[in-house]
Design a protein around this motif. Structure first.
Motif, PDB file in Angstrom:
ATOM      1  N   ALA A  37       0.829  -1.204   0.000  1.00  0.00           N
ATOM      2  CA  ALA A  37       0.000   0.000   0.000  1.00  0.00           C
ATOM      3  C   ALA A  37       0.862   1.252   0.000  1.00  0.00           C
ATOM      4  O   ALA A  37       2.067   1.207   0.233  1.00  0.00           O
ATOM      5  N   GLY A  38       0.209   2.389  -0.274  1.00  0.00           N
ATOM      6  CA  GLY A  38       0.911   3.661  -0.238  1.00  0.00           C
ATOM      7  C   GLY A  38       1.617   3.989  -1.533  1.00  0.00           C
ATOM      8  O   GLY A  38       1.598   3.229  -2.498  1.00  0.00           O
ATOM      9  N   VAL A  39       2.266   5.156  -1.550  1.00  0.00           N
ATOM     10  CA  VAL A  39       2.990   5.619  -2.735  1.00  0.00           C
ATOM     11  C   VAL A  39       4.269   4.810  -2.896  1.00  0.00           C
ATOM     12  O   VAL A  39       5.041   4.629  -1.959  1.00  0.00           O
ATOM     13  N   GLN A  40       4.487   4.310  -4.099  1.00  0.00           N
ATOM     14  CA  GLN A  40       5.690   3.539  -4.392  1.00  0.00           C
ATOM     15  C   GLN A  40       6.402   4.167  -5.581  1.00  0.00           C
ATOM     16  O   GLN A  40       5.766   4.573  -6.543  1.00  0.00           O
ATOM     17  N   ARG A  41       7.695   4.237  -5.502  1.00  0.00           N
ATOM     18  CA  ARG A  41       8.491   4.863  -6.556  1.00  0.00           C
ATOM     19  C   ARG A  41       9.411   3.840  -7.207  1.00  0.00           C
ATOM     20  O   ARG A  41       9.938   2.950  -6.542  1.00  0.00           O
ATOM     21  N   VAL A  42       9.568   3.977  -8.505  1.00  0.00           N
ATOM     22  CA  VAL A  42      10.494   3.127  -9.242  1.00  0.00           C
ATOM     23  C   VAL A  42      11.435   4.012 -10.045  1.00  0.00           C
ATOM     24  O   VAL A  42      11.091   5.157 -10.393  1.00  0.00           O
ATOM     25  N   ASN A  43      12.607   3.518 -10.337  1.00  0.00           N
ATOM     26  CA  ASN A  43      13.600   4.268 -11.094  1.00  0.00           C
ATOM     27  C   ASN A  43      13.804   3.646 -12.465  1.00  0.00           C
ATOM     28  O   ASN A  43      13.856   2.416 -12.601  1.00  0.00           O
ATOM     29  N   PHE A  44      13.906   4.491 -13.473  1.00  0.00           N
ATOM     30  CA  PHE A  44      14.200   4.049 -14.830  1.00  0.00           C
ATOM     31  C   PHE A  44      15.571   4.595 -15.217  1.00  0.00           C
ATOM     32  O   PHE A  44      15.869   5.766 -14.964  1.00  0.00           O
ATOM     33  N   SER A  45      16.374   3.764 -15.808  1.00  0.00           N
ATOM     34  CA  SER A  45      17.704   4.193 -16.220  1.00  0.00           C
ATOM     35  C   SER A  45      17.935   3.833 -17.685  1.00  0.00           C
ATOM     36  O   SER A  45      17.333   2.886 -18.211  1.00  0.00           O
ATOM     37  N   GLY A  46      18.804   4.570 -18.333  1.00  0.00           N
ATOM     38  CA  GLY A  46      19.111   4.316 -19.730  1.00  0.00           C
ATOM     39  C   GLY A  46      19.201   5.607 -20.516  1.00  0.00           C
ATOM     40  O   GLY A  46      19.065   6.704 -19.973  1.00  0.00           O
ATOM     41  N   ILE A  47      19.431   5.488 -21.808  1.00  0.00           N
ATOM     42  CA  ILE A  47      19.555   6.636 -22.705  1.00  0.00           C
ATOM     43  C   ILE A  47      18.188   6.962 -23.300  1.00  0.00           C
ATOM     44  O   ILE A  47      17.503   6.067 -23.806  1.00  0.00           O
ATOM     45  N   PRO A  48      17.729   8.227 -23.232  1.00  0.00           N
ATOM     46  CA  PRO A  48      16.432   8.591 -23.821  1.00  0.00           C
ATOM     47  C   PRO A  48      16.369   8.223 -25.301  1.00  0.00           C
ATOM     48  O   PRO A  48      17.341   8.377 -26.039  1.00  0.00           O
ATOM     49  N   HIS A  49      15.222   7.758 -25.726  1.00  0.00           N
ATOM     50  CA  HIS A  49      15.063   7.304 -27.104  1.00  0.00           C
ATOM     51  C   HIS A  49      14.823   8.469 -28.056  1.00  0.00           C
ATOM     52  O   HIS A  49      14.176   9.459 -27.718  1.00  0.00           O
ATOM     53  N   ASN A  50      15.321   8.296 -29.267  1.00  0.00           N
ATOM     54  CA  ASN A  50      15.176   9.295 -30.316  1.00  0.00           C
ATOM     55  C   ASN A  50      15.199   8.562 -31.649  1.00  0.00           C
ATOM     56  O   ASN A  50      15.862   7.539 -31.795  1.00  0.00           O
ATOM     57  N   GLY A  51      14.449   9.060 -32.630  1.00  0.00           N
ATOM     58  CA  GLY A  51      14.467   8.434 -33.945  1.00  0.00           C
ATOM     59  C   GLY A  51      13.224   7.613 -34.209  1.00  0.00           C
ATOM     60  O   GLY A  51      12.182   7.791 -33.572  1.00  0.00           O
ATOM     61  N   THR A  52      13.331   6.690 -35.166  1.00  0.00           N
ATOM     62  CA  THR A  52      12.199   5.888 -35.625  1.00  0.00           C
ATOM     63  C   THR A  52      12.201   4.518 -34.960  1.00  0.00           C
ATOM     64  O   THR A  52      13.247   3.879 -34.849  1.00  0.00           O
ATOM     65  N   TYR A  53      11.014   4.079 -34.537  1.00  0.00           N
ATOM     66  CA  TYR A  53      10.865   2.758 -33.923  1.00  0.00           C
ATOM     67  C   TYR A  53       9.687   2.042 -34.571  1.00  0.00           C
ATOM     68  O   TYR A  53       8.619   2.627 -34.759  1.00  0.00           O
ATOM     69  N   THR A  54       9.897   0.786 -34.933  1.00  0.00           N
ATOM     70  CA  THR A  54       8.883  -0.028 -35.592  1.00  0.00           C
ATOM     71  C   THR A  54       8.682  -1.323 -34.822  1.00  0.00           C
ATOM     72  O   THR A  54       9.655  -1.983 -34.444  1.00  0.00           O
ATOM     73  N   SER A  55       7.428  -1.691 -34.582  1.00  0.00           N
ATOM     74  CA  SER A  55       7.122  -2.928 -33.867  1.00  0.00           C
ATOM     75  C   SER A  55       5.918  -3.603 -34.515  1.00  0.00           C
ATOM     76  O   SER A  55       4.987  -2.940 -34.972  1.00  0.00           O
ATOM     77  N   ALA A  56       5.961  -4.928 -34.558  1.00  0.00           N
ATOM     78  CA  ALA A  56       4.840  -5.695 -35.102  1.00  0.00           C
ATOM     79  C   ALA A  56       3.733  -5.804 -34.078  1.00  0.00           C
ATOM     80  O   ALA A  56       3.980  -5.974 -32.881  1.00  0.00           O
ATOM     81  N   LEU A  57       2.483  -5.690 -34.538  1.00  0.00           N
ATOM     82  CA  LEU A  57       1.327  -5.910 -33.681  1.00  0.00           C
ATOM     83  C   LEU A  57       0.799  -7.320 -33.907  1.00  0.00           C
ATOM     84  O   LEU A  57       0.814  -7.836 -35.026  1.00  0.00           O
ATOM     85  N   TYR A  58       0.341  -7.933 -32.836  1.00  0.00           N
ATOM     86  CA  TYR A  58      -0.277  -9.250 -32.950  1.00  0.00           C
ATOM     87  C   TYR A  58      -1.656  -9.097 -33.573  1.00  0.00           C
ATOM     88  O   TYR A  58      -2.421  -8.194 -33.219  1.00  0.00           O
ATOM     89  N   HIS A  59      -1.977  -9.981 -34.535  1.00  0.00           N
ATOM     90  CA  HIS A  59      -3.301  -9.956 -35.151  1.00  0.00           C
ATOM     91  C   HIS A  59      -3.723 -11.372 -35.489  1.00  0.00           C
ATOM     92  O   HIS A  59      -2.977 -12.129 -36.115  1.00  0.00           O
ATOM     93  N   GLU A  60      -4.915 -11.711 -35.073  1.00  0.00           N
ATOM     94  CA  GLU A  60      -5.502 -13.023 -35.355  1.00  0.00           C
ATOM     95  C   GLU A  60      -6.675 -12.823 -36.297  1.00  0.00           C
ATOM     96  O   GLU A  60      -7.658 -12.165 -35.938  1.00  0.00           O
TER      97      GLU A  60
END
Length: 205
Positions: A37-60
């Protein structure tokens, strides 16, 4: 993902859900429950993204809306314009944001806790046409294909909307008048509430 989870606890409508581990995948969305319970914090680390990103979507083919739902996310350290994103991604025609507005009933999370945005606008008054930095959201694939994110979709000084477990729309910070898009649209919203105070709202335009 196209793979089916072999865990019997994820059978049926949850067969394509998996417990995530390791580094977060770019453009993939994640559903996270707090530990305690209560407020919980998480940390993210890494290099900020820039540019083009392509991902496949699942389709049935012949699948239901649920079958073809994909949880994805904004990969950039800035908001993106939903309308511009739609223009480059005809594979989808709406986005769904989780609000956690209604209480968990011990078995299922209410579907009405999603608010949507499409070419007409938001399903609730006040939903802005931007997707906040790091925001996860649902889309339904209309056919097999990819989704793409371009720098051209990114917005400056408009990272003003983020949906989380604060309840419906409470994560929204209004844009300044100078940064709001000038677009006149004739539309209205209808809200329905049942005897248990569970409500849902649709946009007509």
């Amino acid at each position: 993902p196209a793979d089916t989870n072999p865990d019997p606890n994820y059978a049926g409508e949850y067969e394509h859900w998996f417990i995530a581990s390791g580094s977060m995948a770019v453009t993939r969305g994640y559903a996270v429950e707090g530990d305690g319970a209560g407020v919980q914090r998480v940390n993210f680390s890494g290099i900020p993204h820039n540019g083009t990103y392509t991902s496949a979507l699942y389709h049935e083919v012949g699948g239901t809306t649920f079958d073809n739902s994909n949880l994805i996310g904004n990969p950039y350290p800035s908001a993106i314009d939903i309308d511009l994103w739609f223009n480059n991604n005809p594979i989808v025609n709406q986005v769904l944001f989780w609000t956690h507005a209604n209480a968990f009933d011990g078995d299922e999370y209410p579907v009405v806790d999603y608010v949507t945005y499409n070419a007409v606008g938001g399903s609730e008054d006040g939903v802005e046409s931007n997707i906040g930095s790091g925001q996860g959201f649902m889309v339904e694939s209309l056919f097999a294909g990819n989704i793409q994110f371009f720098n051209e979709h990114r917005l400056i000084d408009q990272n003003t909307q983020f949906f989380k477990s604060d309840g419906r729309i409470k994560g929204v910070v209004a844009k300044s008048e100078a940064s709001t898009k000038v677009q006149e649209r004739d539309r209205f919203w209808l809200k329905v509430t049942d005897q248990y105070a569970v409500s849902d709202q649709i946009l007509v335009g």
